[in-house]
Design a protein around this motif. Structure first.
Motif, mmCIF file in Angstrom:
data_model
loop_
_atom_site.group_PDB
_atom_site.id
_atom_site.type_symbol
_atom_site.label_atom_id
_atom_site.label_comp_id
_atom_site.label_asym_id
_atom_site.label_seq_id
_atom_site.Cartn_x
_atom_site.Cartn_y
_atom_site.Cartn_z
ATOM 1 N N TRP A 182 -10.247 74.266 24.432
ATOM 2 C CA TRP A 182 -10.190 73.627 25.744
ATOM 3 C C TRP A 182 -11.576 73.119 26.077
ATOM 4 O O TRP A 182 -12.339 73.775 26.775
ATOM 5 C CB TRP A 182 -9.729 74.637 26.801
ATOM 6 N N HIS A 183 -11.911 71.939 25.593
ATOM 7 C CA HIS A 183 -13.257 71.438 25.861
ATOM 8 C C HIS A 183 -13.250 70.245 26.802
ATOM 9 O O HIS A 183 -14.237 69.560 26.949
ATOM 10 C CB HIS A 183 -14.011 71.124 24.564
ATOM 11 N N LYS A 184 -12.093 69.991 27.419
ATOM 12 C CA LYS A 184 -12.043 68.899 28.392
ATOM 13 C C LYS A 184 -12.904 69.227 29.606
ATOM 14 O O LYS A 184 -13.512 68.345 30.205
ATOM 15 C CB LYS A 184 -10.591 68.656 28.833
ATOM 16 N N PHE A 185 -12.944 70.500 29.962
ATOM 17 C CA PHE A 185 -13.529 70.883 31.250
ATOM 18 C C PHE A 185 -14.894 71.555 31.085
ATOM 19 O O PHE A 185 -15.041 72.492 30.307
ATOM 20 C CB PHE A 185 -12.591 71.842 31.990
ATOM 21 N N GLY A 186 -15.859 71.082 31.821
ATOM 22 C CA GLY A 186 -17.147 71.761 31.907
ATOM 23 C C GLY A 186 -18.038 71.526 30.703
ATOM 24 O O GLY A 186 -17.846 70.595 29.919
ATOM 25 N N PHE A 187 -19.019 72.400 30.569
ATOM 26 C CA PHE A 187 -20.072 72.255 29.559
ATOM 27 C C PHE A 187 -19.917 73.376 28.526
ATOM 28 O O PHE A 187 -19.726 74.535 28.883
ATOM 29 C CB PHE A 187 -21.445 72.361 30.229
ATOM 30 N N ASN A 188 -20.061 73.008 27.265
ATOM 31 C CA ASN A 188 -19.812 73.978 26.204
ATOM 32 C C ASN A 188 -20.984 74.937 26.002
ATOM 33 O O ASN A 188 -22.150 74.523 25.964
ATOM 34 C CB ASN A 188 -19.514 73.235 24.895
ATOM 35 N N ILE A 189 -20.648 76.204 25.873
ATOM 36 C CA ILE A 189 -21.696 77.222 25.705
ATOM 37 C C ILE A 189 -22.279 77.186 24.295
ATOM 38 O O ILE A 189 -23.508 77.122 24.113
ATOM 39 C CB ILE A 189 -21.149 78.639 26.016
ATOM 40 N N GLU A 190 -21.408 77.199 23.275
ATOM 41 C CA GLU A 190 -21.903 77.308 21.889
ATOM 42 C C GLU A 190 -22.794 76.127 21.507
ATOM 43 O O GLU A 190 -23.759 76.288 20.757
ATOM 44 C CB GLU A 190 -20.733 77.388 20.894
ATOM 45 N N ALA A 191 -22.481 74.944 22.011
ATOM 46 C CA ALA A 191 -23.260 73.756 21.648
ATOM 47 C C ALA A 191 -24.564 73.670 22.446
ATOM 48 O O ALA A 191 -25.361 72.747 22.250
ATOM 49 C CB ALA A 191 -22.434 72.501 21.881
ATOM 50 N N GLY A 192 -24.763 74.606 23.369
ATOM 51 C CA GLY A 192 -25.989 74.582 24.163
ATOM 52 C C GLY A 192 -25.887 73.721 25.406
ATOM 53 O O GLY A 192 -26.815 73.662 26.209
#
Lengths: 448, 81
Positions: A182-192
């Motif tokens: 679910w990467h539509k929403f917000g900012f990704n943690i793993e990618a920094g």
């Protein structure tokens, strides 16, 4: 003359094996003739068919059960009801009576909450698209706004200038929890990206990051997903606290909790797989309580249930309008409810129970909706006893999404009633042609 | 007239049906059994309709539709042509 024998539709059913799994299911031959103490037949007679029926005490019970499960493990837990799941005013109002805050994802939903006298500081405002005007209203009201993307962040910085004050915001983050992610929403943690977003938010002295929001998915019946989400929040909070000095007022682990409806692709019935609120709470709270803070400084924990609260308390009454024999021998039954008022048939194998005693002779049946559209199939394969035109069926657990996603299409949408303490309330009247066409206009030039 | 079943069938007193040709088994409800026995005796649909209405509390319209559907079920099951 001797009285005639009781008639039932003649059937011949071939014996098959292996259709049940080892856990079984409630037999479809046991009639569900009453809802909240009222006869299904009388309800349909009085309020029409199809008909949505809300058991108010069940809704209250589910709210109380979830609150108890989480607050006993995390005292500062607070439910913010996910409006989009079912934003009937009566439903939201009952939940607010019980103590729920509002979780909204558009200006329209925000307006519903304010119209129900919810103060802004009890509204969580999420979603990828919020307009400037909506954001200004929310900040002026003191609502909790979770930022979804950089464009929104910049817009909120402009609003900070306009209002002449530093604005408190939450940052929505995502992480690898589901497949597909679910990467539509917000900012990704793993990618920094999430760390960069927090750093960016703090850089202009216009925003103060006081919240984190992470949503695990939808109909997540694996509680370990929530454990990983909780651990992700704890680790990320520890990192931004250490690196950037962030101190959270709240964190929000979102919604996605399941209900006892079986998904189309699941082979185990949901009665067996749907976790209890205690199981969800046990998967989440102990991990969060180990976060980087003293117990008395614990951030408020928001939960955003929708389906898990409102799905089960609603039932639908529907009538058989026709039956037919399909090529290949399968029985088809046409109902007066269609996908227009039961859109979740895309995801669910709903349970269809007869409202009258129809005998024990179950037969595999395709249940068609009443729309004049080939795709309107409510269930490809249901075990249904003999029924005939006019018989009533009850579909339990229909409260999530079906009403807020209902389409005005071909038929007028039905009445919605709520029952509590032996009293029936109409909480939404069926559509009328006037209502549907209220905002239409036929210019004189187009008139015959 | 000879009955129209394609293979030898045995119906028990409580509605259990065994097909000697295929080995398949079926269950018939009481009205299904009633119609089945009349077919076995060589009766045809119009006659069965009258008997059904006399024996059971059912309208002619409903009974006619149901008998049609029952014959279709027998046909789909491969028990009659």
């Amino acid at each position: 003359m001797a009285p005639k024998k009781t008639y039932s539709k003649p059937t011949i059913v071939r014996h098959t094996v292996g259709v049940m799994n080892k856990f079984g299911r409630p037999p479809a031959t046991v009639p569900m003739s009453r809802l909240s103490g009222f006869s299904v037949e009388e309800l349909a007679g009085e309020y029409g068919s199809p008909l949505y029926v809300l058991a108010v005490n069940e809704l209250r019970e589910r709210y109380r059960d979830m609150t108890r499960a989480f607050q006993t493990r995390y005292p500062k837990a607070q439910i913010a009801y996910s409006y989009k799941t079912n934003y009937l005013k009566a439903v939201c109002s009952i939940l607010h009576q019980e103590g729920a805050w509002a979780e909204v994802v558009s200006g329209f939903e925000y307006d519903i909450a304010r119209n129900l006298d919810m103060p802004g500081n009890k509204i969580v405002f999420n979603g990828p698209y919020k307009t400037r005007e909506e954001l200004i209203r929310a900040f002026n009201d003191g609502a909790m706004v979770n930022i979804d993307n950089y464009d929104e962040m910049q817009l909120i910085e402009d609003i900070s200038d306009e209002l002449g004050k530093i604005l408190e915001v939450g940052i929505r983050v995502n992480m690898d929890l589901n497949n597909p992610p679910w990467h539509k929403f917000g900012f990704n943690i793993e990618a920094g990206h999430a760390y960069e977003a927090v750093k960016r938010a703090l850089s202009n002295n216009k925003l103060k990051v006081v919240g984190l929001h992470l949503h695990a998915g939808t109909y997540v019946d694996d509680v370990t997903v929530y454990s990983r989400a909780a651990q992700g929040l704890v680790d990320f909070y520890a990192y931004i606290k250490e690196q950037l000095g962030v101190k959270l007022k709240y964190w929000d682990i979102g919604g996605g909790y399941a209900s006892r409806n079986t998904l189309n692709w699941a082979w185990m019935p949901a009665e067996q797989t749907c976790p209890t609120f205690d199981q969800y709470a046990e998967a989440i709270c102990p991990i969060l309580m180990n976060g980087p803070f003293q117990a008395q400084d614990a951030p408020r924990l928001f939960l955003e249930p929708g389906r898990a609260l409102v799905d089960e308390p609603f039932s639908m009454i529907t009538s058989v309008v026709a039956q037919k024999r399909l090529p290949g021998g399968t029985r088809g039954v046409v109902l007066d409810a269609g996908m227009n008022v039961l859109s979740s048939v895309q995801w669910y194998n709903y349970n269809f129970q007869t409202a009258q005693d129809s005998g024990q002779m179950l037969e595999d049946t395709i249940l068609f909706g009443g729309l004049c559209m080939n795709i309107d199939v409510l269930r490809q394969n249901a075990s249904v006893p003999p029924v005939r035109r006019g018989d009533l069926l009850v579909i339990p657990h229909v409260g999530a999404y079906n009403i807020s996603q209902s389409w005005q299409f071909i038929y007028l949408r039905p009445n919605i009633i709520a029952i509590e303490d032996g009293k029936i309330h109409v909480i939404k009247k069926s559509d009328t042609r006037d209502y549907v066409q209220e905002f239409e206009n036929v210019p004189d030039e187009f008139k015959k | 007239m000879k009955n129209i079943f394609k293979s030898e069938l045995t119906l028990s007193q409580n509605g259990f049906l065994f097909d000697h040709g295929s080995g398949l088994t079926y269950t018939l409800n009481p009205t299904g059994q009633f119609i089945f026995k009349n077919i076995e005796e060589g009766k045809q649909a119009p006659g069965i309709l009258r008997l059904l209405i006399n024996e059971f509390d059912v309208s002619e319209e409903t009974a006619r539709k149901d008998i049609d559907d029952f014959f279709r079920q027998l046909s789909e099951a491969g028990l009659i042509d």
